[in-house]
Design an enzyme around this catalytic site. Sequence first.
Site, short mmCIF file in Angstrom:
data_model
loop_
_atom_site.label_atom_id
_atom_site.label_comp_id
_atom_site.label_asym_id
_atom_site.label_seq_id
_atom_site.Cartn_x
_atom_site.Cartn_y
_atom_site.Cartn_z
N GLY A 97 0.83 -1.20 0.00
CA GLY A 97 0.00 0.00 0.00
C GLY A 97 0.86 1.24 0.00
N GLN A 105 2.97 10.00 1.24
CA GLN A 105 4.26 9.30 1.35
C GLN A 105 5.22 9.64 0.21
OE1 GLN A 105 2.27 5.24 2.12
NE2 GLN A 105 4.19 5.12 3.24
N CYS A 150 5.40 -0.18 7.61
CA CYS A 150 5.10 0.93 6.71
C CYS A 150 6.34 1.29 5.91
CB CYS A 150 4.64 2.13 7.55
SG CYS A 150 4.29 3.60 6.57
N LEU A 151 6.16 1.58 4.60
CA LEU A 151 7.31 1.95 3.77
C LEU A 151 7.97 3.23 4.27
CD1 LEU A 151 5.88 1.21 0.19
CD2 LEU A 151 7.54 -0.15 1.48
N HIS A 155 -4.80 1.46 7.43
CA HIS A 155 -3.44 2.01 7.48
C HIS A 155 -3.30 3.16 6.47
CE1 HIS A 155 1.08 1.48 7.86
NE2 HIS A 155 0.98 2.16 6.73
N GLU A 156 -3.82 2.94 5.25
CA GLU A 156 -3.71 3.98 4.22
C GLU A 156 -4.63 5.16 4.53
OE1 GLU A 156 -1.15 3.75 2.47
OE2 GLU A 156 -0.81 1.63 2.92
N HIS A 175 -2.87 7.41 6.82
CA HIS A 175 -1.88 8.27 6.16
C HIS A 175 -2.52 9.57 5.68
CE1 HIS A 175 1.96 6.24 6.02
NE2 HIS A 175 1.44 5.12 5.56
#
Length: 169
Positions: free
Chosen positions: A45, A50, A92-93, A134-135, A138
């Site tokens: 994701g 990000q 998370c990235l 999660h997204e 963000h």
Amino acid sequence: MIRPILKYGDQLLHEPAQPVGELTSDIDRLIGDMIETMYAASGVGLAAPQVGIPLRIFVIDLSVGSDPSGLTIMVNPVFVERDGVQLEEEGCLSVPGFNATVVRPVRAVVRGLDRSGTEHDREGTGLLARALQHEMDHLDGTLFVDRLRGIKRDLIVRRIRKLARARKW
Ligand code: NI
């Protein structure tokens, strides 16, 4: 085009994103870049903040590109339903190298626009529900680290600060 992914501590990750007005060619290019960037990073994701764009867009693909039907694109998404509870490890990235157990609802339904501007729903349980939430987080400037409490959160934040001081973050 693969875009650089911002890391925890970059102000853009910690601020709410703005709704998308029109689905212009720039937005379409951004969505394409987000998908490419997510796959290149082997992520499941990615949200627009990000990659430094404070707009309410995210992409999810639990198959990391191996199943074309696994790709979800959401523009201006909202929660329609959320229920239950799950407790699983999450990463998370934007927080590379760190994982933690995060409490989330076990099921979620999100409604938003697809790439062509058509409204669609995505229902997920388990890992997909987790990814959707999660997204969505963000887009409100919240990272999974912010959902932790006490010592667990402090430990990750301290280690990130230490890495940042050593210019390794
Ligand atoms: Ni993330």
